[in-house]
Design a protein around this motif. Structure first.
Motif, PDB file in Angstrom:
ATOM      1  N   GLY A   2      -3.924  17.107  18.190  1.00 20.96           N
ATOM      2  CA  GLY A   2      -5.185  17.201  18.909  1.00 20.96           C
ATOM      3  C   GLY A   2      -5.704  18.610  19.064  1.00 20.96           C
ATOM      4  O   GLY A   2      -5.018  19.598  18.771  1.00 20.96           O
ATOM      5  N   VAL A   3      -6.947  18.715  19.559  1.00 19.47           N
ATOM      6  CA  VAL A   3      -7.562  20.019  19.791  1.00 19.47           C
ATOM      7  C   VAL A   3      -6.773  20.808  20.817  1.00 19.47           C
ATOM      8  O   VAL A   3      -6.594  22.011  20.709  1.00 19.47           O
ATOM      9  CB  VAL A   3      -9.020  19.831  20.255  1.00 19.47           C
ATOM     10  CG1 VAL A   3      -9.626  21.151  20.662  1.00 19.47           C
ATOM     11  CG2 VAL A   3      -9.844  19.195  19.145  1.00 19.47           C
ATOM     12  N   ASN A   4      -6.249  20.117  21.854  1.00 18.95           N
ATOM     13  CA  ASN A   4      -5.493  20.839  22.873  1.00 18.95           C
ATOM     14  C   ASN A   4      -4.129  21.285  22.370  1.00 18.95           C
ATOM     15  O   ASN A   4      -3.395  21.971  23.071  1.00 18.95           O
ATOM     16  CB  ASN A   4      -5.333  19.977  24.137  1.00 18.95           C
ATOM     17  CG  ASN A   4      -4.533  18.715  23.873  1.00 18.95           C
ATOM     18  OD1 ASN A   4      -4.427  18.273  22.733  1.00 18.95           O
ATOM     19  ND2 ASN A   4      -3.984  18.130  24.922  1.00 18.95           N
ATOM     20  N   ASP A   5      -3.752  20.885  21.144  1.00 19.49           N
ATOM     21  CA  ASP A   5      -2.492  21.347  20.555  1.00 19.49           C
ATOM     22  C   ASP A   5      -2.659  22.671  19.818  1.00 19.49           C
ATOM     23  O   ASP A   5      -1.664  23.296  19.443  1.00 19.49           O
ATOM     24  CB  ASP A   5      -1.946  20.311  19.566  1.00 19.49           C
ATOM     25  CG  ASP A   5      -1.597  19.002  20.247  1.00 19.49           C
ATOM     26  OD1 ASP A   5      -1.149  19.052  21.406  1.00 19.49           O
ATOM     27  OD2 ASP A   5      -1.788  17.949  19.631  1.00 19.49           O
ATOM     28  N   ALA A   6      -3.895  23.096  19.551  1.00 13.63           N
ATOM     29  CA  ALA A   6      -4.128  24.275  18.723  1.00 13.63           C
ATOM     30  C   ALA A   6      -3.414  25.524  19.255  1.00 13.63           C
ATOM     31  O   ALA A   6      -2.772  26.245  18.482  1.00 13.63           O
ATOM     32  CB  ALA A   6      -5.632  24.528  18.573  1.00 13.63           C
ATOM     33  N   PRO A   7      -3.470  25.849  20.562  1.00 15.78           N
ATOM     34  CA  PRO A   7      -2.788  27.067  21.030  1.00 15.78           C
ATOM     35  C   PRO A   7      -1.286  27.040  20.800  1.00 15.78           C
ATOM     36  O   PRO A   7      -0.703  28.035  20.368  1.00 15.78           O
ATOM     37  CB  PRO A   7      -3.136  27.098  22.530  1.00 15.78           C
ATOM     38  CG  PRO A   7      -4.374  26.280  22.666  1.00 15.78           C
ATOM     39  CD  PRO A   7      -4.245  25.200  21.640  1.00 15.78           C
ATOM     40  N   VAL A   8      -0.647  25.916  21.089  1.00 18.17           N
ATOM     41  CA  VAL A   8       0.801  25.864  20.955  1.00 18.17           C
ATOM     42  C   VAL A   8       1.215  25.824  19.488  1.00 18.17           C
ATOM     43  O   VAL A   8       2.277  26.331  19.115  1.00 18.17           O
ATOM     44  CB  VAL A   8       1.378  24.663  21.744  1.00 18.17           C
ATOM     45  CG1 VAL A   8       0.970  23.341  21.138  1.00 18.17           C
ATOM     46  CG2 VAL A   8       2.891  24.762  21.832  1.00 18.17           C
ATOM     47  N   LEU A   9       0.389  25.235  18.617  1.00 16.92           N
ATOM     48  CA  LEU A   9       0.690  25.265  17.179  1.00 16.92           C
ATOM     49  C   LEU A   9       0.683  26.694  16.663  1.00 16.92           C
ATOM     50  O   LEU A   9       1.489  27.068  15.809  1.00 16.92           O
ATOM     51  CB  LEU A   9      -0.325  24.419  16.408  1.00 16.92           C
ATOM     52  CG  LEU A   9      -0.211  22.896  16.574  1.00 16.92           C
ATOM     53  CD1 LEU A   9      -1.373  22.206  15.887  1.00 16.92           C
ATOM     54  CD2 LEU A   9       1.102  22.381  16.030  1.00 16.92           C
TER      55      LEU A   9
END
Length: 738
Positions: free
Chosen positions: A633-640
């Motif tokens: 998801g979009v909210n996964d971008a920082p942790v990825l």
């Protein structure tokens, strides 16, 4: 006979292709003929026959080279050409920060010429040119999946030019000038679209994609329906049917009917170009292990020169120096290592996994801890129906499939998060009802057999209405159906909705004190919920009424992907020490999913920044653990982006997650995660085997040559065999054996 002819045709085609790629190879092969026939022929001797022999010899002999014949001179010229080209390549490598072992090949050619071993010189030139040909073949074989992607890149687009459509809105005057000298019918046919390079397509252009053509840019479907083959994008084997308004991705192959679409992105920003950028980035990068192989070139070169020098010094025979160097094969380092990694990259692409650099392939094999997002990664993207509960004490001729079918019909018109799961379950229920009817069942609630699924191919639907935040209602085969919140479904009519409060049992007392009039209705709502029973922490429900009577509730939950448990078990089988879930969901819900799929550790109720902190605390390279974060998801971008390796699971569409990740899974398949790690480990293992085996055979050969056990000409051909074995072994990384 025909098969034999086809074999020779393919062989000839392959030879022609190789000759085009390496023009010097056929020249070197043909040079063997004059070397054999005219090697010792010196026509100038006859011209100088009348002169004293001493004068003749002194006038022809050249220092070091002596007096070569015509065939031998041809070999000398070939050696000089190849040496010049090789030195030029060495200079380019040094400028790019790479240290190769081409010096050994140069010294082998020059030393064999110096000791007048021309057949050995010819064999070394054959080794170098055929090595280039083998490298080209191996690279093309290893890059098969990547090359298929590049070749399939859209090149042209058909832009609709009719007046009032797309560009036609701006170009009406020009279009009218074009129509002036023809009949309107003829010009409409002739001017329907213009074929232009794909780079000229602009957002807003209306495009036509003919049957079997590749969609040139990302856009929105204008046609009512289209069938698209997405295998080049995400590996999806079955064509997908999409409808008007759906997103159409570049790289998809259109089906049997022409479609029209509106471009939403220029070619450079479309999905397929992003895929190609990933491919090109991976091809151009050099993984750390290949760089390590480059660094082995220096000690290997020194060792080869030492063995050759000692053999010459001890024996006192200059030929011994050449004997050793012709076996100092550089191919395991020059070709085998990069070929193995290109092969591994190709295997990943064939499995639907794209990497942004080949360093990622190296680090994939070293992963020790994997973090997973929950919703959409370990679970399906929308909540799914797990059961239908009929309201106790209510007599009805409807069963669970009737409820699902009717609810699914009306929910198919909703955009609520639960609607897709209910609509899907409704479709399945309709199929079961039809199957029972076809089998002879006639226990219908009405004599006319007008209830859903009995006697009708499709239900008759009317008066669909969605009340935001509450539910959706409509008429299905003459029966009023309401699906949504308990208060909405239990309402006798729409006017009562605004007065009915939905509350939990715990808040009933507070509601009585604040709203005495509404307390009775709230109590009724709580009583109905109590009659149904308690939901589990990870469950949610939609309530269903038919013809004004509440009869059932549909229970949904965030269910694990069908193959999530197997994928995580495979990761444990690969030796991954810890599998961790990071989620913003409630702990009770998260732990239920974790137990079902095999997660070792759960971190729940996290914000995106909390996920970043959790991963950053564990990450690192070298001797520290290598962490991988898998999300969608979009909210996964920082942790990825924060993880050592970010893996985005997508269905081929571009998301913020895939932009941030180093690895992109294009087929929405979580089993690609353990498979990618297995491919990476096998690739590294094969690369090291190819390099070590090739160098070991070369060292053994050099030592044998130093003791004069291998003649110089035989050594030159033996080196060619070592090269072939090393490269072909590296090429096995492309085989599907994971």
């Amino acid at each position: 006979m025909r098969s034999l002819i086809r074999f020779f045709q393919r062989l000839c085609a392959a030879v022609v292709r190789v000759c085009r790629l390496v023009p010097m190879l056929p020249v070197v092969v043909i040079a063997a003929i004059p070397l054999a026939a005219l090697g010792q022929w010196r026509p100038w001797d006859a011209a100088l026959a009348g002169q004293p022999s001493a004068a003749s010899a002194s006038s022809i002999a050249i220092p070091v080279l002596g007096d070569p014949g015509v065939g031998q001179w041809l070999v000398i010229v070939l050696v000089l050409i190849i040496v010049t080209d090789t030195i030029r390549g060495m200079i380019d490598d040094i400028r790019n920060g790479q240290v190769g072992v081409d010096l050994l090949a140069v010294m082998a050619m020059l030393s064999t010429v110096a000791v007048h071993e021309y057949w050995a010189s010819w064999a070394v030139t054959l080794m170098i040119t055929s090595g280039e040909a083998i490298e080209e073949y191996a690279q093309s074989k290893a890059e098969h999946s990547l090359t298929a992607l590049v070749k399939a890149a859209p090149q042209t687009a058909h832009v609709v030019t009719l007046p009032g459509v797309g560009r036609g809105k701006i170009q009406d005057d020009a279009a009218n000038d074009g129509f002036r000298h023809t009949s309107s019918a003829q010009s409409a046919t002739a001017q329907r679209f213009a074929t232009v390079p794909v780079a000229q397509v602009q957002p807003g252009d209306v495009l036509m994609v003919l049957p079997g053509e590749i969609v040139p840019v990302d856009g929105e479907l204008l046609s009512g329906e289209a069938t698209l083959d997405l295998s080049a994008i995400n590996g999806e084997p079955v064509p997908r049917t999409v409808f008007a308004g759906a997103r159409v991705m570049s790289g998809a192959v259109n089906g049997s009917a022409a479609l029209t679409m509106r471009a939403t992105q220029p070619a450079a920003e479309s999905q397929y170009q992003r895929i190609l950028q990933l491919v090109e980035s991976a091809q151009e990068s050099r993984p750390a292990v290949v760089k390590t192989a480059d660094r082995l070139a220096v000690p290997f070169t020194v060792l080869s020169l030492v063995i050759a020098g000692v053999a010459w010094a001890v024996s006192g025979i200059p030929t011994r120096f050449a004997q050793v160097l012709v076996l100092a094969t550089p191919c395991p380092l020059l070709i085998a290592a990069p070929v193995a990694y290109i092969a591994g990259t190709s295997r990943l692409a064939a499995a639907g996994v794209l990497i942004k650099t080949q360093d990622v392939l190296e680090n994939l094999g070293r992963v020790t801890q994997v973090f997973f997002d929950k919703t959409g990664t370990l679970t399906v993207k929308q909540p799914q129906v797990v059961r239908v509960e009929m309201l106790p004490g209510v007599e009805t001729q409807l069963n669970e499939d009737h409820v699902l079918m009717m609810a699914g019909v009306v929910e198919g018109y909703s955009v609520h998060i639960l609607s897709k799961g209910i609509a899907k379950a409704g479709t399945e229920a309709m199929a079961r009802l039809r199957a029972r009817f076809a089998a002879g069942q006639r226990d219908c609630p009405e004599p006319e057999a007008s209830m859903p699924g009995h006697g009708r191919d499709y239900p008759v639907v009317k008066s669909i209405k969605e009340t935001a935040g509450k539910g959706v209602s409509g008429e299905v085969n003459g029966h009023m159906v309401r699906v949504g919140r308990l208060s909405f479904a239990a309402a006798a009519d729409g006017a009562a909705d605004s007065h009915r409060a939905e509350t939990d049992v715990d808040s009933l007392g507070r509601l009585r004190a604040q709203h005495p009039l509404g307390a009775g209705k709230a109590r009724n709502s709580a009583d109905l919920r109590t009659r149904f029973g308690m939901l589990q922490p990870d469950e949610m429900a939609s309530y269903v009424s038919v013809d004004g009577r509440l009869i059932a509730r549909i229970v949904l939950r965030d269910v694990p992907r069908a193959n999530a448990k197997a994928a995580l078990a495979a990761l444990h089988g690969l030796g991954i020490s810890k599998l961790t879930m990071l989620t913003g969901d409630k702990r009770a819900s998260a732990e239920i999913i974790a137990r079902e799929v095999g997660i070792d550790e759960v971190h729940a109720e996290l914000f995106p920044e909390d996920k970043v902190d959790a991963v950053a605390a564990q990450g690192g390279f070298g001797d520290r653990p290598v962490t991988m974060m898998v999300g969608d998801g979009v909210n996964d971008a920082p942790v990825l982006a924060a993880a050592d390796l970010g893996v985005a699971i997508t269905d081929g569409t571009s998301t913020a997650a895939s932009e941030s990740a180093q690895v992109v899974i294009m087929n929405d398949d979580i089993t690609a995660v353990p498979r990618a790690i297995a491919i990476a480990r096998r690739t590294k293992r094969i690369m090291l085997q190819a390099v070590v085996a090739g160098l070991a055979l070369a060292v053994i050969g050099m030592i044998a040559a130093a003791f004069n056990l291998i003649p110089v000409v035989i050594g030159a051909f033996l080196q060619e065999g070592i090269d072939v074995v090393s490269i072909l072994w590296a090429l096995t990384a492309v085989l599907d054996r994971d």
